[in-house]
Motif scaffolding. Structure first.
Motif, PDB file in Angstrom:
ATOM      1  N   ASP A   1      -1.547   4.739   0.763  1.00  0.00           N
ATOM      2  CA  ASP A   1      -1.145   5.510   1.938  1.00  0.00           C
ATOM      3  C   ASP A   1      -0.605   4.644   3.062  1.00  0.00           C
ATOM      4  O   ASP A   1      -0.610   5.057   4.224  1.00  0.00           O
ATOM      5  CB  ASP A   1      -2.324   6.358   2.427  1.00  0.00           C
ATOM      6  N   ALA A   2      -0.151   3.440   2.702  1.00  0.00           N
ATOM      7  CA  ALA A   2       0.580   2.583   3.661  1.00  0.00           C
ATOM      8  C   ALA A   2      -0.219   2.221   4.909  1.00  0.00           C
ATOM      9  O   ALA A   2       0.352   2.144   5.998  1.00  0.00           O
ATOM     10  CB  ALA A   2       1.906   3.246   4.054  1.00  0.00           C
ATOM     11  N   ASP A   3      -1.512   1.983   4.749  1.00  0.00           N
ATOM     12  CA  ASP A   3      -2.297   1.609   5.934  1.00  0.00           C
ATOM     13  C   ASP A   3      -3.095   0.316   5.765  1.00  0.00           C
ATOM     14  O   ASP A   3      -3.832  -0.059   6.679  1.00  0.00           O
ATOM     15  CB  ASP A   3      -3.236   2.756   6.342  1.00  0.00           C
ATOM     16  N   HIS A   4      -2.973  -0.372   4.631  1.00  0.00           N
ATOM     17  CA  HIS A   4      -3.847  -1.540   4.437  1.00  0.00           C
ATOM     18  C   HIS A   4      -3.580  -2.638   5.465  1.00  0.00           C
ATOM     19  O   HIS A   4      -4.527  -3.241   5.978  1.00  0.00           O
ATOM     20  CB  HIS A   4      -3.738  -2.090   3.012  1.00  0.00           C
TER      21      HIS A   4
ATOM     22  N   ARG B   1      -7.617   4.994  -3.768  1.00  0.00           N
ATOM     23  CA  ARG B   1      -6.450   5.872  -3.665  1.00  0.00           C
ATOM     24  C   ARG B   1      -5.402   5.612  -4.728  1.00  0.00           C
ATOM     25  O   ARG B   1      -4.727   6.545  -5.175  1.00  0.00           O
ATOM     26  CB  ARG B   1      -5.762   5.648  -2.311  1.00  0.00           C
TER      27      ARG B   1
ATOM     28  N   ASP C   1       0.832  -1.211   0.000  1.00  0.00           N
ATOM     29  CA  ASP C   1       0.000   0.000   0.000  1.00  0.00           C
ATOM     30  C   ASP C   1       0.867   1.262   0.000  1.00  0.00           C
ATOM     31  O   ASP C   1       0.422   2.313  -0.488  1.00  0.00           O
ATOM     32  CB  ASP C   1      -0.948  -0.015   1.209  1.00  0.00           C
TER      33      ASP C   1
HETATM   34 MG    MG Z   1      -4.509   2.555   2.176  1.00  0.00          MG
END
Ligand code: MG
Ligand code: ADP
Length: 207
Positions: A35-38, A176, A30
Motif C-alpha cells: 500500500d505504498a507506505d513502508h 499485505r 511497497d
Molecule cells: Mg505498506
C-alpha cells in the motif's frame, strides 16, 4: 574489541538517515505489492526515535534500544511498527544494563530480535518478509563467532543483502503483499530492504 554505547546511538541515527535517503525507494517497492507506505512508516518512526535519543543518551544500551522500540510501536501503524518495535525492544531486553557489547552479546541480541519478529509475525524464511534478510544476517554472525567484530558485522550486512535479493522471485505468504498472491513474485520485499539497511548501517557505525 567491543561495541560502544556511543556507536549504538550513532547506529540509530545512521539508520534514520538511511531510511530518509531510501524513503521513496521503499515506498516504490511497497507500491508494487502493498500500500505504498513502508518508506513513510519507517521514516516517521525513526524520526521520532531519533528525537527521543537525547533523553536516553547517558543510559545503558538496553534502555536506548528499548526506547527506540517503544517509540516505533507508538508512532508507526501497519505491520512494520509492531515488527520493528518488537525487534528493537528485544535488542534492548537482550542488552539490558550493558554499556558495551561483545560480538557474542550482539549476536545474542540479534537472535532475540529475530525471535521477537518471528513470534509476532509468524513468518518463516521464504515467505517474502524482513525475516528473509534478518535470518541469514544472524547466521553470518553465528558463523563469525570468536572472530573480528567488524568482519562479522560486514558479513552479516552482506548476508542481509543476499537475503533481501532472495525475496525477489518469492510469492508473499504474509502481510499485505500476500493479498496480491502470485503477482508478488518478481518484486523485492520492502521490509527485507529496510532490514538490510538496518544491518548495513550497523556494519558502518558499530565500533
Ligand atoms: Mg505498506
Ligand atoms: P503494511 O504492510 O501494514 O503496510 P509496511 O508497508 O510498513 O506495513 O511494512 C511491510 C513489510 O512488513 C513487508 O515488506 C514485510 O517485510 C513486513 N511484514 C509484513 N507482515 C509480516 C509478518 N507477518 N512477518 C514479518 N514481516 C512482515
Amino acid at each position: 574489541m567491543t561495541i560502544s554505547r556511543d556507536s549504538i546511538v550513532d547506529w540509530i541515527k545512521a539508520f534514520a538517515v538511511a531510511i530518509e535517503a531510501n524513503k521513496d525507494y521503499l515506498t516504490d517497492l511497497d507500491s508494487a505489492i502493498g500500500d505504498a507506505d513502508h518508506g513513510a512508516n519507517m521514516h516517521r518512526g525513526m524520526q521520532a526515535a531519533v528525537g527521543k535519543l537525547p533523553t536516553v543518551a547517558d543510559k545503558d544500551i538496553g534502555t536506548i534500544l528499548k526506547t527506540v522500540g517503544m517509540t516505533l510501536v507508538a508512532t508507526v501503524g501497519g505491520a512494520s511498527g509492531p515488527l520493528y518495535g518488537t525487534l528493537f525492544m528485544q535488542l534492548g531486553t537482550s542488552t539490558a544494563g550493558k554499556m558495551e557489547l561483545s560480538l557474542s552479546d550482539w549476536t545474542a541480541a540479534v537472535e532475540a530480535a529475530l525471535g521477537g519478529v518471528v513470534a509476532r509475525g509468524k513468518a518463516a524464511v521464504g515467505e517474502k518478509t524482513m525475516v528473509d534478510a534478518l535470518t541469514p544476517a544472524l547466521e553470518a554472525l553465528k558463523a563469525a563467532a570468536g572472530g573480528d567484530i567488524l568482519a562479522a558485522l560486514k558479513a552479516s550486512a552482506a548476508a542481509a543483502a543476499a537475503g533481501r535479493d532472495s525475496t525477489i522471485p518469492l510469492v508473499a505468504r504474509k502481510g499485505r503483499a500476500s493479498y496480491v498472491g502470485e503477482r508478488s513474485a518478481g518484486h523485492q520485499d520492502p521490509g527485507a530492504t529496510s532490514s538490510h539497511l538496518l544491518l548495513q548501517t550497523a556494519a558502518d557505525t558499530l565500533r
